[in-house]
Design an enzyme around this catalytic site. Structure first.
Site, mmCIF file in Angstrom:
data_model
loop_
_atom_site.group_PDB
_atom_site.id
_atom_site.type_symbol
_atom_site.label_atom_id
_atom_site.label_comp_id
_atom_site.label_asym_id
_atom_site.label_seq_id
_atom_site.Cartn_x
_atom_site.Cartn_y
_atom_site.Cartn_z
ATOM 1 N N GLU A 1 34.095 53.966 43.862
ATOM 2 C CA GLU A 1 34.792 54.546 45.016
ATOM 3 C C GLU A 1 36.286 54.227 45.013
ATOM 4 O O GLU A 1 36.700 53.155 45.457
ATOM 5 C CB GLU A 1 34.173 54.020 46.325
ATOM 6 N N LYS B 1 32.133 58.189 44.265
ATOM 7 C CA LYS B 1 32.310 58.334 45.710
ATOM 8 C C LYS B 1 33.785 58.627 45.926
ATOM 9 O O LYS B 1 34.641 57.763 45.721
ATOM 10 C CB LYS B 1 31.875 57.062 46.438
HETATM 11 P P1 13P Z 1 33.452 56.011 55.860
HETATM 12 O O1 13P Z 1 32.608 57.266 55.680
HETATM 13 O O2 13P Z 1 33.431 55.492 57.263
HETATM 14 O O3 13P Z 1 34.804 56.167 55.262
HETATM 15 O O4 13P Z 1 32.714 54.874 55.058
HETATM 16 C C1 13P Z 1 32.226 55.135 53.811
HETATM 17 C C2 13P Z 1 32.335 53.934 52.965
HETATM 18 O O5 13P Z 1 31.356 53.442 52.464
HETATM 19 C C3 13P Z 1 33.668 53.373 52.711
HETATM 20 O O6 13P Z 1 33.600 52.431 51.692
#
Ligand code: 13P
Length: 334
Positions: free
Chosen positions: A177, A219
Site C-alpha cells: 500500500e 492497495k
Molecule cells: P481508509 O479506507 O480509511 O483510508 O483505510 C484503509 C487503510 O487500510 C489505510 O491503510
C-alpha cells in the site's frame, strides 16, 4: 509455500463482487476514531467493536478478507472463539497490518518513511501460525511544495519490496500500500504525476527484490483532487485518471488492485470504484479495501447506544459491504 497457494489466496481476496474490510487501526488511531464519537479507548471496547464488525451476518457474501491489528488477531469473540478462527469458518481471510507506522525521513522535511522491517520475519512466522494469510504494509507519500522527493519515493518503495519478499517467504500474500495522501490544495494532475512516479518506483523495487507479482495485491490510492483544492474532479474524471495511471504502471499479471478510501466520503468511494468498473474490462479486478468508508456510519450509530444499536450498526456494515461489492462489479445503482 508454493506460488500456487499464494496466487490462490490473492485471487480469493479479489473474487468477483468481493472486497476487503480494513479494521487494522493501531491502538492510537482507533483511539482517535473512538474519541470523535465519545467511546473510551479500552481493550474491551476495541474487542467489542471489532466483534461487531466481524460478526456482521452474511458479511462474507461481499467481503473476502479483513485486515486486523496485532491485538485483534490475538483476541476472541465473546463466546471465546479466536477472531481468526471465526473468520476462517465464515470464509473470510484473516489479514494483518505488519508495518510499525511512519517516522519522519531524516534530512527530508515533511516526508515520511514506514518502519517495521527489523524482526519482521519472526513476526510473520507467528502471524501465519495465528491464522493470517495476507499482510499489509502502508507507505505514506505527502504532496506539497517540492515534495515528494525521489529519495522519499524510493526509500518507501524499497521498504515495501523488502516486506513483500519476506511475506511471500512466510506464505503470506503481501498487500502493498503506497498511499498518496489527499491532503493539500493540489490539482488532480499533480496527484496523477505523483501516483505514477510512486507506482513506477514500487514495481521496479518489487522486481529487484524477486517478489512474485502473481502472489501480490496492490492497495492503491485513487487519483483525486487535493482535499483543499478549489476545483474538485467528478467521479468520471477520478475513474478515468486513476485507470490511466494504473494501466501505465501496473503489470497485468497482478491478481488484483484494491483501493483505500483515504478520507473520501462513503458514497464517493463507492461511486469512484463503480465508475472504474463500468469503464472496464480492465487488466485486473478492481475492488475495495476501505477502512473509514466501510466503518464510519456504523461506528457513529453504535457509539450512541452500544447495546441497543449493535444489530443496527451491523446492518449498516452489511449495506456498505453490499454497495461496495456491487461497485466492484460496476453494478452499483447509487
Ligand atoms: P481508509 O479506507 O480509511 O483510508 O483505510 C484503509 C487503510 O487500510 C489505510 O491503510
Amino acid at each position: 509455500m508454493s506460488i500456487e497457494q499464494l496466487a490462490e489466496t490473492a485471487q480469493a481476496m479479489v473474487a468477483p463482487g468481493k472486497g476487503i474490510i480494513a479494521i487494522d487501526e493501531s491502538t492510537a488511531t482507533i483511539g482517535k476514531r473512538f474519541a470523535a464519537v465519545g467511546i473510551e479507548n479500552s481493550e474491551g471496547n476495541r474487542r467489542a467493536y471489532r466483534e461487531l464488525l466481524l460478526t456482521t451476518p452474511k458479511l462474507s457474501s461481499h467481503i473476502s478478507g479483513a485486515i486486523l491489528y496485532d491485538e485483534t488477531l490475538r483476541q476472541s469473540t465473546q463466546a471465546g472463539v479466536p477472531f481468526a478462527k471465526y473468520m476462517a469458518e465464515q470464509g473470510i481471510l484473516p489479514g494483518i497490518k505488519v508495518d510499525k507506522g511512519t517516522t519522519p525521513l531524516a534530512g527530508f522535511p515533511g516526508e515520511l518513511v514506514t518502519e517495521g522491517l527489523d524482526g519482521l520475519r519472526a513476526r510473520l512466522e507467528e502471524y501465519y501460525r495465528l491464522g493470517a494469510r495476507f499482510a499489509k504494509w502502508r507507505a505514506v507519500i505527502n504532496i506539497g511544495e517540492d515534495i515528494p522527493t525521489g529519495t522519499c519515493i524510493e526509500a518507501n518503495a524499497h521498504a515495501l519490496a523488502r516486506y513483500a519478499a519476506l511475506c511471500q517467504e512466510q506464505g503470506l500474500v503481501p498487500m502493498v500500500e503506497p498511499e498518496v495522501l489527499m491532503d493539500g490544495d493540489h490539482d488532480i494532475e499533480t496527484c496523477y504525476e505523483v501516483t505514477e512516479a510512486v507506482l513506477r518506483s514500487l514495481f521496479a523495487a518489487l522486481y529487484e527484490q524477486n517478489v512474485l507479482l502473481e502472489g501480490t495485491i496492490l492497495k492503491a490510492s485513487m487519483v483525486v483532487s487535493g482535499k483543499d483544492s478549489a476545483e474538485q474532479a467528478d467521479a468520471q474524471e477520478v475513474a478515468e485518471s486513476t485507470l490511466m495511471c494504473l494501466k501505465s504502471t501496473v503489470p497485468a499479471i497482478l491478481p488484483g488492485i484494491v483501493f483505500l478510501s483515504g478520507g473520501q466520503g462513503d458514497e464517493d468511494a463507492t461511486a469512484h470504484l463503480d465508475a472504474m468498473n463500468r469503464l472496464g474490462p480492465n487488466p485486473w479486478p478492481l475492488s475495495f479495501s476501505y477502512g473509514r468508508a466501510m466503518q464510519q456510519a456504523a461506528l457513529t450509530l453504535w457509539a450512541r447506544d452500544t447495546a441497543g444499536n449493535f444489530r443496527k450498526a451491523q446492518d449498516i456494515v452489511f449495506a456498505r459491504a453490499r454497495d461496495n461489492g456491487l461497485a466492484a462489479l460496476g453494478q452499483w445503482q447509487g
